[in-house]
Design a protein around this motif. Sequence first.
Motif, PDB file in Angstrom:
ATOM      1  N   LEU A  63       9.328  -3.296   6.806  1.00  0.00           N
ATOM      2  CA  LEU A  63       8.089  -2.516   6.901  1.00  0.00           C
ATOM      3  C   LEU A  63       6.913  -3.405   7.290  1.00  0.00           C
ATOM      4  O   LEU A  63       6.065  -3.022   8.102  1.00  0.00           O
ATOM      5  CB  LEU A  63       7.803  -1.800   5.576  1.00  0.00           C
ATOM      6  CG  LEU A  63       8.784  -0.708   5.131  1.00  0.00           C
ATOM      7  CD1 LEU A  63       8.200   0.085   3.978  1.00  0.00           C
ATOM      8  CD2 LEU A  63       9.139   0.226   6.276  1.00  0.00           C
ATOM      9  N   ARG A  64       6.854  -4.601   6.714  1.00  0.00           N
ATOM     10  CA  ARG A  64       5.762  -5.521   7.065  1.00  0.00           C
ATOM     11  C   ARG A  64       5.860  -5.964   8.516  1.00  0.00           C
ATOM     12  O   ARG A  64       4.846  -6.174   9.178  1.00  0.00           O
ATOM     13  CB  ARG A  64       5.765  -6.729   6.131  1.00  0.00           C
ATOM     14  CG  ARG A  64       5.315  -6.411   4.714  1.00  0.00           C
ATOM     15  CD  ARG A  64       4.939  -7.670   3.945  1.00  0.00           C
ATOM     16  NE  ARG A  64       6.082  -8.548   3.750  1.00  0.00           N
ATOM     17  CZ  ARG A  64       6.892  -8.482   2.706  1.00  0.00           C
ATOM     18  NH1 ARG A  64       6.700  -7.547   1.780  1.00  0.00           N
ATOM     19  NH2 ARG A  64       7.903  -9.313   2.582  1.00  0.00           N
TER      20      ARG A  64
ATOM     21  N   LEU B 121       1.759   2.063   3.282  1.00  0.00           N
ATOM     22  CA  LEU B 121       1.619   2.022   1.829  1.00  0.00           C
ATOM     23  C   LEU B 121       2.572   0.957   1.299  1.00  0.00           C
ATOM     24  O   LEU B 121       3.779   1.160   1.271  1.00  0.00           O
ATOM     25  CB  LEU B 121       1.955   3.381   1.204  1.00  0.00           C
ATOM     26  CG  LEU B 121       1.841   3.446  -0.320  1.00  0.00           C
ATOM     27  CD1 LEU B 121       0.383   3.423  -0.747  1.00  0.00           C
ATOM     28  CD2 LEU B 121       2.530   4.691  -0.868  1.00  0.00           C
ATOM     29  N   SER B 122       2.030  -0.188   0.901  1.00  0.00           N
ATOM     30  CA  SER B 122       2.858  -1.272   0.376  1.00  0.00           C
ATOM     31  C   SER B 122       2.985  -1.132  -1.131  1.00  0.00           C
ATOM     32  O   SER B 122       2.383  -0.241  -1.749  1.00  0.00           O
ATOM     33  CB  SER B 122       2.250  -2.630   0.729  1.00  0.00           C
ATOM     34  OG  SER B 122       1.019  -2.809   0.044  1.00  0.00           O
ATOM     35  N   GLN B 123       3.765  -2.017  -1.753  1.00  0.00           N
ATOM     36  CA  GLN B 123       3.925  -1.970  -3.204  1.00  0.00           C
ATOM     37  C   GLN B 123       2.715  -2.546  -3.928  1.00  0.00           C
ATOM     38  O   GLN B 123       2.538  -2.327  -5.115  1.00  0.00           O
ATOM     39  CB  GLN B 123       5.203  -2.710  -3.613  1.00  0.00           C
ATOM     40  CG  GLN B 123       6.465  -2.039  -3.128  1.00  0.00           C
ATOM     41  CD  GLN B 123       7.707  -2.556  -3.807  1.00  0.00           C
ATOM     42  OE1 GLN B 123       7.730  -2.769  -5.012  1.00  0.00           O
ATOM     43  NE2 GLN B 123       8.758  -2.778  -3.036  1.00  0.00           N
TER      44      GLN B 123
ATOM     45  N   ASP C 253       6.380   2.351   1.161  1.00  0.00           N
ATOM     46  CA  ASP C 253       7.199   1.451   0.335  1.00  0.00           C
ATOM     47  C   ASP C 253       7.073   1.881  -1.120  1.00  0.00           C
ATOM     48  O   ASP C 253       6.050   1.663  -1.758  1.00  0.00           O
ATOM     49  CB  ASP C 253       6.724   0.006   0.513  1.00  0.00           C
ATOM     50  CG  ASP C 253       7.762  -1.005   0.046  1.00  0.00           C
ATOM     51  OD1 ASP C 253       8.741  -0.588  -0.598  1.00  0.00           O
ATOM     52  OD2 ASP C 253       7.590  -2.207   0.313  1.00  0.00           O
ATOM     53  N   GLU C 254       8.113   2.510  -1.637  1.00  0.00           N
ATOM     54  CA  GLU C 254       8.152   3.017  -3.017  1.00  0.00           C
ATOM     55  C   GLU C 254       6.934   3.894  -3.349  1.00  0.00           C
ATOM     56  O   GLU C 254       6.197   3.629  -4.305  1.00  0.00           O
ATOM     57  CB  GLU C 254       8.255   1.852  -4.008  1.00  0.00           C
ATOM     58  CG  GLU C 254       9.526   1.043  -3.882  1.00  0.00           C
ATOM     59  CD  GLU C 254      10.783   1.820  -4.232  1.00  0.00           C
ATOM     60  OE1 GLU C 254      10.663   2.935  -4.764  1.00  0.00           O
ATOM     61  OE2 GLU C 254      11.880   1.322  -3.959  1.00  0.00           O
ATOM     62  N   PRO C 255       6.712   4.963  -2.590  1.00  0.00           N
ATOM     63  CA  PRO C 255       5.537   5.802  -2.844  1.00  0.00           C
ATOM     64  C   PRO C 255       5.624   6.617  -4.120  1.00  0.00           C
ATOM     65  O   PRO C 255       4.610   7.124  -4.599  1.00  0.00           O
ATOM     66  CB  PRO C 255       5.497   6.723  -1.621  1.00  0.00           C
ATOM     67  CG  PRO C 255       6.935   6.836  -1.212  1.00  0.00           C
ATOM     68  CD  PRO C 255       7.527   5.482  -1.482  1.00  0.00           C
TER      69      PRO C 255
END
Length: 606
Positions: free
Chosen positions: A328-329, A353-355, A431-433
């Motif tokens: 994702l990055r 949306l990152s962690q 990412d883990e929403p």
Amino acid sequence: MNLVNLESVSHAYGPKPLLTDVSLGIEAGERIGVVGRNGGGKTTLLSVIAAEVRPDSGRVTHTRGLRVGVLAQHDALDPATPIGETVLGGRAEHEWAGDQGIRDILGNLIGDLDLDAKVGDLSGGERRRTALARLLIDEHDLIMLDEPTNHLDIEAIAWLAGHLAGRKSALVVVTHDRWFLDAVSTRTWEVVDGRVERYEGGYAAYVLAKAERARIAQAAEERRQNLMRKEIAWLRRGPPARTSKPKFRIEAAQALIADEPPARENVELLRFAAARLGKTVYDLEGVTLHAGGPGNGPLVLDDCTWQFGPGDRIGLIGVNGSGKSSVLRLLAESIRPDSGRLVKGRTVRLAHLSQELAELDPTRRVLETVEEIRKYVQVGKKEWSASQLLERLGFKGEAQWKVVGDLSGGERRRLQLLRLLMDDPNVLLLDEPTNDLDIETLNELEDLLDGWPGTLVLVSHDRYFLERVTDKSVALLGDGRLSFLPGGVEEYLARRAEGTAVTARNMGNPSTPSSQPQAAQTAQTAQAVSAGMSAKEERELRKELNRLERQLDKLGEQETKLHAAMADAASDYAKLGSLDGQLRDVLTQKDTVEAEWLELADRLGD
């Protein structure tokens, strides 16, 4: 026999009543899933049942000698104690090493940890797994778990569900993981407005039963209103009419969804997505990527070529540490590949949306923080205000005027997600929403994403959410490739267990066994022969396998051309519908050919 009984229990924190006159019991061997909004009293209910919190009124009774094991949201592990001692207590090595059940728990939960390391050196997720392992190793009559799937990957969650379903002890579990609820629960309790509503079955049965209750209640209210109207009409007209037609019938819950359209109008969404994105979204061309930068850390991608198209909704699966967040990055261009090229479409408007929680001004109000991005946004065919979206994701009424500095971690994450959606992106990397979201909020988020036109790449250990909002699944299995999964999460778990995978250089084209090293091919041939297959039979099967691979390549090319044609026809709805029909035919053929390929590959040991 009831292990625990609650009689007229009430409890409140401050002015807010969480439990009001609740009476219920837990039977031996019963497995109960507890659902409800965050802050609604689920954790309080568990604490009262476990006798860790004394209620304001009412009575809680346990059977004599009841052994209760509790996994709370925050553990009390001694940081100076080694992991092995924490989990195994005073058991001698020969005792636990010879116990298959204990080895199974250790291997699936903390197999990657050094048992001699101190608890204080562990991350939050590692501490959580350690606490869970310690609990499961002991024998209990009643196990109570508060969010046990937090920090577990899909594989570990599947193992835990099977383990709990096979235990004889009763279970009460609070979780927002709906797949897990269905896998382990025989009953569902919903904590709502101080009450505990009880339903038979797991999450799916709960949803149907709740919908049926709501339908019957609505019918009853409409009937009451109708009778009132008749009564008023009689008072105005004089003698009542002698005949009336019945307007309502009691039907099964399935009637609620008989005429319900699909969750997503894929043709419509693709048309919007193609208009906003064009033909190119992201192309990975021969990309090699290490998680820690060029040549450092685990290998994530190795000479990988992969294409994203407009409207693709992709779930990215893998164990913790496999490199999902790194992918994702890479797409967000916050890291660069070791080698190869990332081609980004000119019209891409990205939201990632990152962690990690983004920094927000702690002095601002929630509504102000969203409105500074935009006051209105178009999601599909409907325009939403910032306030309306906030309400849908759990910020109702006065909550929209809370100061950001007073928000919990889960509330901040919801706020961060809303700010991203308000910026009107056409590509979403999530990412883990679902972390810290309750089921009601998850339902609202899924509904929003159903109408959102664009390309979506999702990383999540919430299997229900993953399968609900995506259409394709790929996995990182540690070999530097992307494994295409026609069968979704079930196929991923099966291949993890078997150590096999269909890899993909391209989303639509499974790679062939001929791409494997010659030594591997030779070993597979030997395996086929050793399984009792003659050399001639093996050659015939491999010839058929090659034919299927060529057919898959052709179907993949047809799929790519149809996607391009649909992008070109974005403004021609009639043509788009025709092309979508052709695409469905191609995808159906692909599914059939892939199933045949997998069956033959399994026979050959590929």
